[in-house]
Each structure stands twice: as C-alpha cells, then as structure tokens.
Design an enzyme around this catalytic site. Sequence first.
Site, short mmCIF file in Angstrom:
data_model
loop_
_atom_site.label_atom_id
_atom_site.label_comp_id
_atom_site.label_asym_id
_atom_site.label_seq_id
_atom_site.Cartn_x
_atom_site.Cartn_y
_atom_site.Cartn_z
N TRP A 182 46.62 31.74 48.81
CA TRP A 182 46.36 31.93 47.39
C TRP A 182 47.53 31.24 46.69
O TRP A 182 48.67 31.68 46.79
CB TRP A 182 46.32 33.42 47.03
CG TRP A 182 45.93 33.68 45.62
CD1 TRP A 182 44.67 33.79 45.13
CD2 TRP A 182 46.82 33.86 44.50
NE1 TRP A 182 44.71 34.02 43.77
CE2 TRP A 182 46.01 34.07 43.37
CE3 TRP A 182 48.21 33.86 44.34
CZ2 TRP A 182 46.53 34.28 42.10
CZ3 TRP A 182 48.74 34.07 43.09
CH2 TRP A 182 47.90 34.28 41.97
N GLU A 194 36.96 48.63 32.35
CA GLU A 194 36.62 48.33 33.74
C GLU A 194 35.32 47.53 33.84
O GLU A 194 35.22 46.58 34.62
CB GLU A 194 36.53 49.66 34.53
CG GLU A 194 35.95 49.57 35.93
CD GLU A 194 36.76 48.72 36.90
OE1 GLU A 194 37.81 48.18 36.50
OE2 GLU A 194 36.32 48.56 38.04
N GLU A 246 35.50 39.06 36.27
CA GLU A 246 36.06 38.53 37.52
C GLU A 246 35.02 38.02 38.49
O GLU A 246 35.30 37.09 39.24
CB GLU A 246 37.01 39.54 38.19
CG GLU A 246 36.36 40.79 38.69
CD GLU A 246 37.37 41.75 39.32
OE1 GLU A 246 38.36 41.29 39.88
OE2 GLU A 246 37.13 42.97 39.25
C1 F6R Z 1 39.80 44.31 39.95
C2 F6R Z 1 40.83 44.52 40.95
C3 F6R Z 1 42.24 44.40 40.54
C4 F6R Z 1 43.10 45.46 41.25
C5 F6R Z 1 44.58 45.21 40.97
C6 F6R Z 1 45.46 46.26 41.60
O1 F6R Z 1 38.53 44.49 40.48
O2 F6R Z 1 40.54 44.77 42.09
O3 F6R Z 1 42.39 44.48 39.16
O4 F6R Z 1 42.70 46.72 40.82
O5 F6R Z 1 44.94 43.95 41.45
O6 F6R Z 1 45.35 46.23 42.99
P1 F6R Z 1 45.85 47.46 43.83
O7 F6R Z 1 44.97 48.62 43.48
O8 F6R Z 1 45.71 47.05 45.25
O9 F6R Z 1 47.27 47.73 43.44
#
Ligand code: F6R
Length: 604
Positions: free
Chosen positions: A74, A476, A483
Amino acid sequence: MCGIIGITGTSVVTDRLVDGLKRLEYRGYDSSGVAILDDRVIKRERAEGKIKMLEARLGAHPIDGQTGIAHTRWATHGVPNETNAHPHLSGRVCVVHNGIIENFLDIRQELSHHEFVSETDTEVIAHLVDEALSAGLPPIDAFSQSLKKLKGAYALGLIIDGEDNRIFCARAGSPLAIGVGENEMYLGSDALALAQLTSNLIYLEEGDWAVLTPESYEIFDVNDKAVTRPVTIISGGPAMAEKGNYRHFMLKEIYEQPETITRTLENYIDEFKHAPNLPHELDFTDIDRIILVACGTASYAGMVAKYWFEQIAGIPVDVDIASEFRYRQPVLSQKALFIAISQSGETADTLAALRYCKNNGVKTAALVNVMTSTMAREADIALPINAGPEIGVASTKAFTSQLTALAAITLGAAVSKGVLSAARQEALIKSLIKMPRQVKDALELDGAIEAMAFDFSKAKNAFYLGRGSQVPIAFEGALKLKEISYIHAEGYAAGELKHGPIALIEDGTPVVVLAPFDALFEKTISNLQEVVSRGASIILITDVAGAQHIGDMVKNIIIMPTAHDFTAPIITTIAVQLLAYHSAVHLGTDVDQPRNLAKSVTVE
Ligand code: F6R
C-alpha cells in the site's frame, strides 16, 4: 497496511508465499513481489497491481528456493509501480518493509555514493545493510547496526545473497510475528498470513529483531540482548479467512452479524441474571470521564457510545479522532478512562493515542477484534469484540460488534455508578438480547435494498441524515458508500443541513434519512420535508411505526424491525451496509479491495 510474509525451510516456498500474500492482500494491493534464495542466490519478481499480476509474472518467469520473502504494498512513498514494489534490492541485500522510514532522505544523502532506483523510503534499508556488509561486518552485525540508524516505523524481513537459508527480521511500530514450524520458520504481518502454515506464533515486541533459520529462531531486544518471547497458539486454522458461497467477503461479513453480535453479547452480558458482565478490571466506580479514540468507522462507534454513556450512565465522554488526539495536547485527568476502539488493534494513530494516555498515567482499555494485536497487548485492559477475522476492507461486522460491546459496557458503567433502576436495566438488557433476531430480520430486506440501490447507484452525490444516536450511523452510511462505490456522500445531523450543505440539494439528489420512530422522529421528518421541497429523492430507513406515520409521503421506504431506541442505531446500520454494498456491486467496483485503501492502517 502492506503485508509481509517469509518462509525459510527445507522445501520450496514460492507458491506458499504467494498464497500467504493473497491472505494479506486486504492490507494493501497496489503492487507485490517475491524474492527467493535459490542455492544462495537471490532471485526476484515483482509486478504492479493485484497479486494475480504477480502470479502471472511468476508463471512466465518461475523462481523457487527454500527461503523467500514476499510483500503486498500500500504505497506511501512513491507511486504504485513495479520499480517501487518490494522486495527492494541493493548489492547482496533484499528487503520487504511495512511502515515509514522517516529519516530516509538523510540516509539517502549519507549513502549518496549508492545508486537508488526507487522513490521509496524502504530502499535505504537494503543499501544500509549492504554498505555494512561491504565494510566487512558479519550479517548479524550488519543487520542490527543498520537498524540503529532507522527512525520511524517498520516491520521488515531481509535476505542476503551468498548466505545460507536465513531471514533477518525486525519490528518497531509495525506488527510482525514469527511462525514456528517443523524444520521451517515463518514471518508474517499477522496470524492470517500464516494460518495455512502454523498455529504457533511469536509476536515480536517493540524494538525486537530476530534471525530465522529452518531449525531455529533467535530473538534480540532493542539493546541487542537475546530474549525469549511467548509462543501463542492461534485457533481458527486455515478456514479462518474463506469466502464460502458468498460473492464477496463484505457480504459474508454482513450476513455473519446475527452470530457475531451474539458472540459479543455472550462476553459482556449474563443472559441468566439479565445483567451486564464486565471484566473486573473494568471498574467505573472512580471514573469521572471517558475518552474514546478511534479512526474511521470505529470512531463512529465511539460517537454512538457517547450518547449511551452520557444518557444512561451519566459519565461525560470525549470522542476524538485518533490522528488529532495527541497533537492537540488534550487535558487528561487521572480519573479518566481511555478506550481505544480498533478492529485491527494496530491502527498507528489509535495506538499512538493509547500510548500517549498510558505515558500520562491514564488508565487505558483497548476494544479490539484482534486480541493478539499491539493495542490488546499494551492496554491495561484488553476488551475483545469476538467478531472473527474481518477481511473485507470496509468494516461491517466489527462495527456492530464494537457497538454491541460498548452498549453492554455502558450498562455495566451505569450499574457501578448506581444510576440504573432495575426496571430500566431489564428493559435495556432485553433490547440487547433481542438484537441478533432483529438483525436477522433486517437481513431479509436484502432483496428490497438491492432493488433500491439500482437507481441510487447512479448518483454522483448523496446525503445521509439522522438525529441523536443515528447521526454517527449517517456518517457510517456515507463512509461505507464512498469507500466501496466511489460515490461522493456526506453524513449530517439532520438539523445541521440548513446551515450550509442544503445548498447542494437539487432535483434528484438522493438523501438517505435514518428515522426510527423515536422521540426525534417528528423533527427528523421536518428536515426530510426541507430537502424534499428542494427536489431531493428520499430513501427513508425507519420502522413499522415510522412507516405508518409517514404514509405514502415517501416512495422508497426501508422498514426495519422495530427496535428499542437504545439498540436502533445497530439495526439501522444493517440497512446502510446493504445499500452501500449493492450500490458498489451495481457499479462493478472491487468491493472487498476498494481503490487506494488498506485494511490495517499502520502508518500515520
Ligand atoms: C471503514 C474502515 C475504516 C476503519 C479504520 C480504523 O470501513 O474500515 O474506516 O474503521 O481504518 O481501523 P481499525 O478499526 O482497525 O483501527
């Protein structure tokens, strides 16, 4: 964010490395590569794009050997192309890396007699180690001394041309695990990468580095002292990340929610006593403030929880976006409880916020899905959500499990503050217990939502409106749509729209209104009328009473199962997930791996 896998053993590794990369593809997928030690000679293949491009390249130019490292990228520094793809090579040294080397420009300057071919920060690591080898240092010293020169975050794996089967690896700031096999050792960004290979994992700690051979591993701490780290047995096995009969992981994960919510509830609710059941360390008696910090979807879970903690437990809550938290120098109190909310438990900013609070003497908890993650290990209290591996890049089941856990924790906090009457406790617990059934019923609306998504997906812009605890669900819904379908969407508190954004409403602009029949229903419907009169095309997500109330005023209505006000935000979430999913499918986007995204964001 970027996935790493490595194997050193006694049989060939390329196919297994590529298989591991496929399991890691959710961490980044703009280019990938493999490097092999074949009879002590490094061979490397890389390709721009998804792993299947690398497979095609390897089909045309096969390489194999008994030791190898591989990477799916990435991009941070340098565009996603083959030259910037890992592994990076300099002289005898080949490296894969996840993270950011912040002082890479200084190192490039210091090594200006070397020829740099990529735009990446990673390439300096290969040059540093190669320079040290050329100066006559043995490989172990060349590696460990080079690490001392790196500033920033890294999880890395490295092989050296001319050497026996050996992988050097290190972690600082980005997660990395060693897998222990029989006459074979592995390296992986996470348990999923190694699920097919071994269940015995060792999570490297901050600053650790290690040397793997087929028969052994040696781990050293940041001061180069040999250390032992515990072996964790991972359950789940190879099936833990399969798609089954579903078209996408995202759909599978949406459909898993009745079960995942049940698992979360089992952990935080005593169904026989009808009472919250929190771990004893999570004691709210002396807590006078809660700080919830997270990124993206997880931060919206925090925003819903603010409504709950304040309304039900009477505890003031700050919700912060993790990337801002530590830089705004928040005023912290020793009586506060910090809760990081994170599916992965690895998100760099959320982890940094947790460390910031810990260093300032604040009690910390981490609400995570991955219990072997850095946050779970570093927080004073690790709180599982038990949603199981989430592979779709867009978070779905983890979000509803975060909400479920936070709802139950709210009740536990209210009980310990003595502010929850027996009758209210009974009503709220019952509403939680009913949720898996209601989510199942909500999933029955899939076909109707899919049909609505057909027209909706033609939009260039969309709005999501809600009030109260539905506001974060509006955020959300908009995020999910953006996305995976790439339609521009914004979530707003319904009452806020007229303070500016309403200027964007024109004939046919789709507006998704989240309005269960609660105390704020009438007000939300007034806001709905304001946009209808300016030409908006409405999708109303409500419940039976709401639908009866609205009559035939709105054509597109999604009638959700009737839920208690407390749990209604979790139920409406199902509708916005399905709407985004089907819109993306109609548009033909890559639902599970949307462009530019990665699942686990381990850089700032
Ligand atoms: C959206 C999504 C991201 C994650 C964010 C936090 O669908 O998946 O916005 O919620 O990158 O990721 P975590 O929860 O792994 O800290």
